[in-house]
Motif scaffolding. Structure first.
Motif, PDB file in Angstrom:
ATOM      1  N   SER A  31      16.844   4.928   4.451  1.00  0.00           N
ATOM      2  CA  SER A  31      17.308   6.209   4.021  1.00  0.00           C
ATOM      3  C   SER A  31      18.435   6.378   3.257  1.00  0.00           C
ATOM      4  O   SER A  31      18.147   7.271   2.199  1.00  0.00           O
ATOM      5  CB  SER A  31      17.883   6.966   5.272  1.00  0.00           C
ATOM      6  OG  SER A  31      19.138   6.448   5.865  1.00  0.00           O
ATOM      7  N   THR A  64      15.314  10.315  -0.955  1.00  0.00           N
ATOM      8  CA  THR A  64      15.010  11.720  -0.849  1.00  0.00           C
ATOM      9  C   THR A  64      14.449  11.806   0.514  1.00  0.00           C
ATOM     10  O   THR A  64      13.844  10.697   1.154  1.00  0.00           O
ATOM     11  CB  THR A  64      14.258  12.212  -1.751  1.00  0.00           C
ATOM     12  OG1 THR A  64      13.064  11.789  -1.648  1.00  0.00           O
ATOM     13  CG2 THR A  64      14.629  12.209  -3.143  1.00  0.00           C
ATOM     14  N   GLN A  65      14.525  13.087   1.000  1.00  0.00           N
ATOM     15  CA  GLN A  65      13.882  13.272   2.188  1.00  0.00           C
ATOM     16  C   GLN A  65      12.429  12.963   2.494  1.00  0.00           C
ATOM     17  O   GLN A  65      11.853  12.532   3.439  1.00  0.00           O
ATOM     18  CB  GLN A  65      14.045  14.821   3.016  1.00  0.00           C
ATOM     19  CG  GLN A  65      15.716  15.178   2.836  1.00  0.00           C
ATOM     20  CD  GLN A  65      16.544  14.223   3.495  1.00  0.00           C
ATOM     21  OE1 GLN A  65      16.438  14.308   4.499  1.00  0.00           O
ATOM     22  NE2 GLN A  65      17.364  13.681   2.994  1.00  0.00           N
ATOM     23  N   GLU A  66      11.618  13.182   1.276  1.00  0.00           N
ATOM     24  CA  GLU A  66      10.363  13.070   1.340  1.00  0.00           C
ATOM     25  C   GLU A  66       9.847  11.485   1.451  1.00  0.00           C
ATOM     26  O   GLU A  66       8.755  11.151   1.919  1.00  0.00           O
ATOM     27  CB  GLU A  66       9.677  13.569  -0.105  1.00  0.00           C
ATOM     28  CG  GLU A  66       9.632  15.246  -0.049  1.00  0.00           C
ATOM     29  CD  GLU A  66      11.069  15.665  -0.768  1.00  0.00           C
ATOM     30  OE1 GLU A  66      11.088  16.709  -0.781  1.00  0.00           O
ATOM     31  OE2 GLU A  66      11.814  14.935  -0.722  1.00  0.00           O
ATOM     32  N   GLU A 101       6.098  14.485   6.115  1.00  0.00           N
ATOM     33  CA  GLU A 101       6.184  15.544   5.205  1.00  0.00           C
ATOM     34  C   GLU A 101       6.376  16.850   5.868  1.00  0.00           C
ATOM     35  O   GLU A 101       7.387  17.668   5.342  1.00  0.00           O
ATOM     36  CB  GLU A 101       4.736  15.773   4.529  1.00  0.00           C
ATOM     37  CG  GLU A 101       4.665  17.029   3.551  1.00  0.00           C
ATOM     38  CD  GLU A 101       3.216  16.978   2.964  1.00  0.00           C
ATOM     39  OE1 GLU A 101       3.020  18.004   2.287  1.00  0.00           O
ATOM     40  OE2 GLU A 101       2.406  16.330   3.417  1.00  0.00           O
ATOM     41  N   ALA A 149      10.391  16.676   6.303  1.00  0.00           N
ATOM     42  CA  ALA A 149      10.867  16.757   5.113  1.00  0.00           C
ATOM     43  C   ALA A 149      10.990  18.315   4.584  1.00  0.00           C
ATOM     44  O   ALA A 149      11.794  18.703   3.938  1.00  0.00           O
ATOM     45  CB  ALA A 149      10.248  15.917   4.072  1.00  0.00           C
ATOM     46  N   ASN A 163      14.466  20.286   4.103  1.00  0.00           N
ATOM     47  CA  ASN A 163      14.952  20.661   2.623  1.00  0.00           C
ATOM     48  C   ASN A 163      15.250  22.257   2.760  1.00  0.00           C
ATOM     49  O   ASN A 163      15.751  22.823   1.898  1.00  0.00           O
ATOM     50  CB  ASN A 163      13.636  20.391   1.767  1.00  0.00           C
ATOM     51  CG  ASN A 163      13.955  18.856   1.685  1.00  0.00           C
ATOM     52  OD1 ASN A 163      14.769  18.159   1.517  1.00  0.00           O
ATOM     53  ND2 ASN A 163      12.699  18.206   1.199  1.00  0.00           N
TER      54      ASN A 163
END
Length: 221
Positions: A53, A57-59, A64, A67, A71
């Motif tokens: 991590s 990024t979260q993606e 998905e 994320a 987000n």
């Protein structure tokens, strides 16, 4: 240098040992959220190793749909410009969890929100316990309603039974009283003492039976 090392040590002592999940996110210029740091507690609860991590990024880190959801919360924090609290239910590698998350925006020297400090507490067990309590209460309420309906039915049946018994028992009593009077009127000669006693016993017993029927009705009510 020594003061800097001591400050770092104090920071690591807190960050690495607190039981809630802690994480730091950089807000990129294009509006994405890149992970800067996570503590061991967050690694354990999410099942996502720190190495997978940090700097991503979260993606790049979570599914998905997860994320997209987180987000949205991060953008809300940036737009609000002040700490916010959220409850999130997320499907993670470690399973489905419910978190109570506090998101705190941090500004750079220009005043722009450039970082988000996240504190997440896993409240899955508490939520499940609350849901179980609600389910048990609903079940209890339904059982009370069912028992109340059964009691009302039983009371109606008892009332009908008592009325039926009263009606069926009073009819022969009326016959007894009536025929005693008829017998007395048809007797031309006075009855001897024993016959008179018999008649009185019959009449008295009929009256007592009437009283018992009244008591039965009162008791059933």
């Amino acid at each position: 240098e020594e003061a800097l090392r001591e400050s770092e040590r104090r920071y690591r002592d807190i960050f690495d040992n607190v039981l809630d999940g802690l994480y730091l996110l950089d807000v990129t210029e294009d509006g994405r959220f890149r992970t800067v740091e996570v503590n061991p507690a967050l690694e354990r609860v999410t099942g996502i190793p720190r190495s997978q991590s940090i700097g991503k990024t979260q993606e790049e880190t979570v599914p998905e749909n997860v994320a997209r959801l987180v987000n949205e919360k991060y953008r809300h924090c940036v737009e609000a410009g002040h700490p916010i609290e959220e409850e999130l239910e997320l499907d993670l590698p470690s399973g489905r969890h419910i978190f109570h998350s506090s998101l705190i925006p941090a500004r750079d020297e220009t005043g722009r929100v450039s970082r988000i400090i996240g504190i997440s507490r896993d409240i899955t067990d508490r939520k499940r316990a609350e849901e179980e309590i609600r389910r048990l209460n609903q079940d209890l309420e339904q059982r009370v309603l069912d028992r109340t309906a059964e009691l009302e039915t039983a009371n109606k049946e008892l009332e009908a039974f008592a009325y039926s018994v009263s009606h069926d028992l009073r009819a022969p009593l009326r016959h007894i009283d009536g025929f005693i009077e008829l017998l007395k009127s048809r007797t031309k000669t006075p009855l001897d003492d024993k016959s008179q006693h018999y008649m009185e016993v019959i009449a008295d017993s009929a009256k007592k039976m009437g009283t018992l029927i009244d008591d039965l009705l009162s008791f059933s009510r």
